[in-house]
Design an enzyme around this catalytic site. Structure first.
Site, PDB file in Angstrom:
ATOM      1  N   CYS A   2       0.915  -1.154   0.104  1.00 40.41           N
ATOM      2  CA  CYS A   2      -0.076  -0.081   0.062  1.00 40.41           C
ATOM      3  C   CYS A   2       0.732   1.075   0.048  1.00 40.41           C
ATOM      4  CB  CYS A   2      -0.833  -0.008   1.343  1.00 40.41           C
ATOM      5  SG  CYS A   2      -1.780  -1.717   1.484  1.00 40.41           S
ATOM      6  N   ARG A  27       1.001   2.190  -6.151  1.00 46.74           N
ATOM      7  CA  ARG A  27       1.392   0.818  -5.102  1.00 46.74           C
ATOM      8  C   ARG A  27       0.056   0.143  -4.706  1.00 46.74           C
ATOM      9  NH1 ARG A  27       6.125   1.577  -2.655  1.00 46.74           N
ATOM     10  NH2 ARG A  27       5.530   0.448  -0.783  1.00 46.74           N
ATOM     11  N   TRP A  78      -3.681  -1.877  -1.422  1.00 51.29           N
ATOM     12  CA  TRP A  78      -3.855  -2.878  -2.187  1.00 51.29           C
ATOM     13  C   TRP A  78      -4.272  -4.158  -1.047  1.00 51.29           C
ATOM     14  CZ3 TRP A  78      -1.414  -7.841  -2.467  1.00 51.29           C
ATOM     15  CH2 TRP A  78      -1.814  -8.555  -3.709  1.00 51.29           C
ATOM     16  N   ASN A 104       1.166  -0.784   5.923  1.00 43.57           N
ATOM     17  CA  ASN A 104       1.504  -1.399   4.638  1.00 43.57           C
ATOM     18  C   ASN A 104       2.293  -2.697   5.151  1.00 43.57           C
ATOM     19  OD1 ASN A 104       2.639  -2.157   2.000  1.00 43.57           O
ATOM     20  ND2 ASN A 104       4.134  -0.736   2.148  1.00 43.57           N
ATOM     21  N   GLY A 105       1.625  -3.778   4.584  1.00 44.15           N
ATOM     22  CA  GLY A 105       2.412  -4.979   5.119  1.00 44.15           C
ATOM     23  C   GLY A 105       1.476  -5.928   5.583  1.00 44.15           C
ATOM     24  N   GLU A 486       8.444 -12.277 -21.529  1.00 45.60           N
ATOM     25  CA  GLU A 486       8.155 -10.824 -21.123  1.00 45.60           C
ATOM     26  C   GLU A 486       7.221 -10.197 -22.020  1.00 45.60           C
ATOM     27  OE1 GLU A 486       8.694  -9.111 -18.840  1.00 45.60           O
ATOM     28  OE2 GLU A 486       8.395  -6.801 -19.471  1.00 45.60           O
ATOM     29  N   LYS A 490       3.527  -8.704 -20.274  1.00 46.07           N
ATOM     30  CA  LYS A 490       3.354  -7.401 -20.458  1.00 46.07           C
ATOM     31  C   LYS A 490       1.732  -7.155 -21.348  1.00 46.07           C
ATOM     32  CE  LYS A 490       5.280  -5.802 -18.837  1.00 46.07           C
ATOM     33  NZ  LYS A 490       6.446  -5.634 -18.040  1.00 46.07           N
ATOM     34  N   GLU A 493      -0.844  -8.523 -18.597  1.00 46.78           N
ATOM     35  CA  GLU A 493      -1.255  -7.882 -17.297  1.00 46.78           C
ATOM     36  C   GLU A 493      -1.946  -6.549 -17.530  1.00 46.78           C
ATOM     37  OE1 GLU A 493       2.177  -6.183 -15.052  1.00 46.78           O
ATOM     38  OE2 GLU A 493       3.485  -6.200 -17.049  1.00 46.78           O
ATOM     39  N   HIS A 509       5.398 -30.132 -28.537  1.00 46.92           N
ATOM     40  CA  HIS A 509       5.387 -30.878 -27.454  1.00 46.92           C
ATOM     41  C   HIS A 509       4.187 -30.728 -26.441  1.00 46.92           C
ATOM     42  CE1 HIS A 509       9.324 -32.611 -28.194  1.00 46.92           C
ATOM     43  NE2 HIS A 509       9.766 -31.450 -28.374  1.00 46.92           N
ATOM     44  N   LYS A 608       1.982  -1.954  -8.066  1.00 49.03           N
ATOM     45  CA  LYS A 608       3.564  -1.937  -8.577  1.00 49.03           C
ATOM     46  C   LYS A 608       4.614  -2.705  -7.889  1.00 49.03           C
ATOM     47  CE  LYS A 608       6.777   0.395 -11.328  1.00 49.03           C
ATOM     48  NZ  LYS A 608       7.066  -0.204 -12.345  1.00 49.03           N
TER      49      LYS A 608
HETATM   50  O1  M6R Z   1      10.168  -4.048  -8.230  1.00 49.00           O
HETATM   51  P1  M6R Z   1      10.297  -5.231  -8.736  1.00 49.00           P
HETATM   52  O2  M6R Z   1      11.328  -5.232  -9.728  1.00 49.00           O
HETATM   53  O3  M6R Z   1      10.943  -6.319  -7.712  1.00 49.00           O
HETATM   54  O4  M6R Z   1       9.115  -5.996  -9.285  1.00 49.00           O
HETATM   55  C1  M6R Z   1       8.985  -7.228  -9.642  1.00 49.00           C
HETATM   56  C2  M6R Z   1       7.640  -7.587 -10.208  1.00 49.00           C
HETATM   57  O5  M6R Z   1       6.550  -7.136  -9.437  1.00 49.00           O
HETATM   58  C3  M6R Z   1       7.398  -6.665 -11.458  1.00 49.00           C
HETATM   59  O6  M6R Z   1       8.508  -6.873 -12.627  1.00 49.00           O
HETATM   60  C4  M6R Z   1       6.268  -7.160 -12.179  1.00 49.00           C
HETATM   61  O7  M6R Z   1       6.140  -8.210 -12.744  1.00 49.00           O
HETATM   62  C5  M6R Z   1       5.662  -6.011 -13.147  1.00 49.00           C
HETATM   63  N1  M6R Z   1       4.350  -5.640 -13.127  1.00 49.00           N
HETATM   64  C6  M6R Z   1       5.796  -6.385 -14.564  1.00 49.00           C
HETATM   65  O8  M6R Z   1       5.440  -5.390 -15.491  1.00 49.00           O
END
Ligand code: M6R
Length: 613
Positions: A2, A27, A78, A104-105, A486, A490, A493, A509, A608
């Site tokens: 959060c 966040r 969050w 937060n946590g 990746e 992208k 998400e 396979h 994030k």
């Molecule tokens: O801050 P970080 O690089 O440790 O975050 C890792 C992942 O949470 C982050 O890369 C996530 O997969 C992104 N949403 C991808 O776009």
């Protein structure tokens, strides 16, 4: 994961809190709330306003009924414990309503604490672990909030950053952290705190990151920090080297698009100052003795999400250039098996934020086993940067969009530099070979600019052949494989279109069964030693009716015969292709999401920075 903001000073707190929440909303955006200290008929009170959904809902409510006061807390959530609704939104208050707290946590022993507090007569209105902490601090309150927080947090297990105010102590905010970020900053006549420097840079660039189990007391006159026993302590002080403009959209419709376009500069910045006068690689931040690196016999790269994909790319570079075996691991899995680590193992942890809970835990597990831990992170002063033995910074500037883009490319650059540094230390490459590779990397920003010019074509594809795709498959081999993964991440998400990345050779396979007429496949088909094999794999999916978009090397006219659509990237060293080929996939994902009218910068269910396990 959060966002927390706090302000105490001479001005109205509300605009500062709302502005801070806006910068921290990445966040988490399940709910937002504020608590302001004020007086009612001369008696001090704490007033709370909170709303489920995005910050805009809270802002609307506050426009109708603004809260006065010059000390307050803000929170953007969050959800972990309890569904996202008004009742579970922060701030939470104790039974008396005189204490308000944001968190937060995750509090691991909250069930036990809740039972104990119920037995002592406390009541609860929400399903959250946070309300338990608010009641616990209130239970320990004997007229000094900092003492109550210290006592309460000794009882709490888990990862947390909290901040609290009490009506009996106007002008005072008390905060504490363990394994979750919290930074404080002071200006003339005001003090602030936030989960991330992004919440503070509009006011000050001189910040202090609290360390684990430190308690800060903020008043308009300054901040005092102690440990949980009350002894004076000091956090990690540093100056933020980017300004507030860097965290604005600057005319782009979304942060994600802005950040995609910032990649040439971010890569350039990440490469600055990496050689000495003799042209030898230097890594100033890497507090590692080259002698130690010479004796490294195994490298683990450990990370989550997009950062993990950067780690997969690095595996190829480290093995090829430095000649050391590398295993790439998902951080949330790493410590739950028995990785064989020793003082000759180098564990490279990668995290944009430097606050990802699983990556931090992996780093700490590796250190416990005597391994050397290097952090590759974008955030100076982050927990990972502090806790690792050594650090290599990416210099991407603030990344606000939840979908990571410029962090990814700069991570690959930093990891490639680290791979060359290892090669240099181990004499696996001649100095002029290292220099040549670095020179090739220095040419990348201009090449990235060229790739970005194809945005229009990718937007057309998103509106054309890919417009109604129910799923998209991404395939690649060698360094194309992490980019396939990746590209798929992208797309899914931010657009919620089902997408998967596969090793192209694995399709037959199993996954090829998914292909039906018109099914879109994106193939990473740049030149290299597996190019011919990849072309055969493209034929296999084409024969089953797939519509293929190939990402190919400029000048490769033969690819036209294999693919329905082609985007070209300039020719580079085989190991450097990921830095270019990921860009069309970022743009494709972005434009598909825009076309589907998705919330590109704040996709559903995500945040994030993932500071919980
Ligand atoms: O801050 P970080 O690089 O440790 O975050 C890792 C992942 O949470 C982050 O890369 C996530 O997969 C992104 N949403 C991808 O776009």
């Amino acid at each position: 994961m959060c966002g927390i903001i706090g302000y105490t000073g001479g001005a109205w707190a509300l605009p500062v809190l709302v502005e801070g929440l806006r910068t921290l909303e990445y966040r988490g955006y399940d709910s937002a709330g504020v608590a302001l200290m004020d007086t009612d008929d001369g008696s001090p009170v704490v007033r709370v306003a909170k709303h489920s959904g995005k910050l805009a809902n809270l802002e609307e409510a506050l426009r109708e009924r603004p809260l006065p006061g010059s000390t307050g807390l803000g929170h953007t959530r969050w959800a972990t414990h309890g569904v996202p609704n008004d009742r579970n939104a922060h701030p939470h208050t104790d039974d008396s309503g005189r204490l308000a707290l944001v968190h937060n946590g995750i509090i691991e022993n909250y069930t036990q604490l809740r039972e104990e507090l119920s037995d002592r007569g406390h009541g609860f209105r929400s399903d959250t672990d946070t309300e338990v902490v608010a009641c616990l601090v209130a239970d320990r309150y004997r007229g000094e909030l900092a003492a109550a927080v210290r006592e309460a947090m000794c009882r709490v297990r888990g990862a947390f950053a909290i901040a609290a105010v009490h009506a009996d102590e106007p002008g005072t905010i008390v905060a504490c952290r363990r394994e979750a970020p919290l930074v404080i900053g002071c200006m003339d006549g005001a003090s602030l705190l936030a989960s991330d420097v992004a919440g503070l840079v509009a006011h000050t660039r001189d910040v202090e990151a609290l360390l684990d189990d430190q308690v800060a007391t903020l008043t308009p006159n300054g901040v005092t920090v102690t440990d949980l026993g009350g002894a004076p302590a000091q956090g990690h002080r540093y100056r933020v080297d980017w300004d507030v403009d860097a965290a604005e959209k600057q005319g782009y419709p979304h942060f994600m698009l802005k950040e995609i376009h910032e990649q040439p500069q971010a890569v350039r910045d990440t490469l600055i100052g990496r050689t000495d006068a003799d042209g030898r690689l230097v890594l100033d931040e890497l507090r590692c003795d080259p002698d130690e690196l010479r004796h490294v016999d195994k490298v683990y790269v450990v990370a989550c999400g997009t950062s993990y994909h950067a780690g997969l790319v690095a595996k190829y570079a480290i093995e090829h250039w430095a000649g050391v075996p590398v295993e790439a691991e998902i951080a949330s899995e790493f410590r739950y098996r028995d990785p064989i680590l020793s003082s000759h193992t180098l564990v490279v942890t990668i995290s944009q934020s430097g606050e990802t809970a699983d990556t931090l835990a992996a780093a700490s597990h590796a250190r416990d086993q005597q391994a050397r831990v290097v952090a590759v992170t974008n955030v100076v002063g982050s927990s990972l940067a502090r806790e690792a033995d050594a650090v290599v910074y990416t210099r991407a500037g603030p990344e606000i969009a939840v979908a990571s883009t410029k962090a990814f490319t700069t991570q690959i650059v930093a990891l490639d530099v680290l791979a060359l540094y290892l090669a240099q230390a181990r004499r696996a490459l001649f100095p002029d070979e290292c220099r040549d590779h670095l020179a090739r990397m220095e040419a990348l920003p201009a090449l990235l600019e060229q790739v970005l010019k194809q945005e229009g074509e990718l937007a057309e594809l998103a509106a054309g052949s890919f417009a109604d795709a129910g799923y998209v498959m991404f395939v690649g081999r060698h360094v194309g494989l992490p980019i396939a993964l990746e590209g798929a991440l992208k797309l899914k998400e931010i657009s919620y279109v089902h997408a998967e990345g596969f090793p192209a050779g694995e399709m037959k396979h199993g996954p090829i069964a998914l292909i039906d007429a018109g099914g879109p496949v994106v193939a990473l088909a740049t030149r290299g030693h597996v190019h011919g094999k990849l072309l055969s794999n493209i034929q296999e999916v084409k024969a089953r009716g797939a519509v293929v978009l190939a990402v190919a090397t400029e000048g490769d006219t033969a690819i036209d015969a294999h693919a329905d659509h082609v985007v070209y990237v300039p020719e580079v060293h085989e190991l450097l292709y990921p830095l270019l080929t990921v860009v069309p996939l970022q743009l494709l994902g972005y434009h598909m999401a825009v076309r589907l009218d998705r919330d590109v910068d704040q996709p559903r269910n995500l945040a994030k920075t993932v500071t919980v396990e």
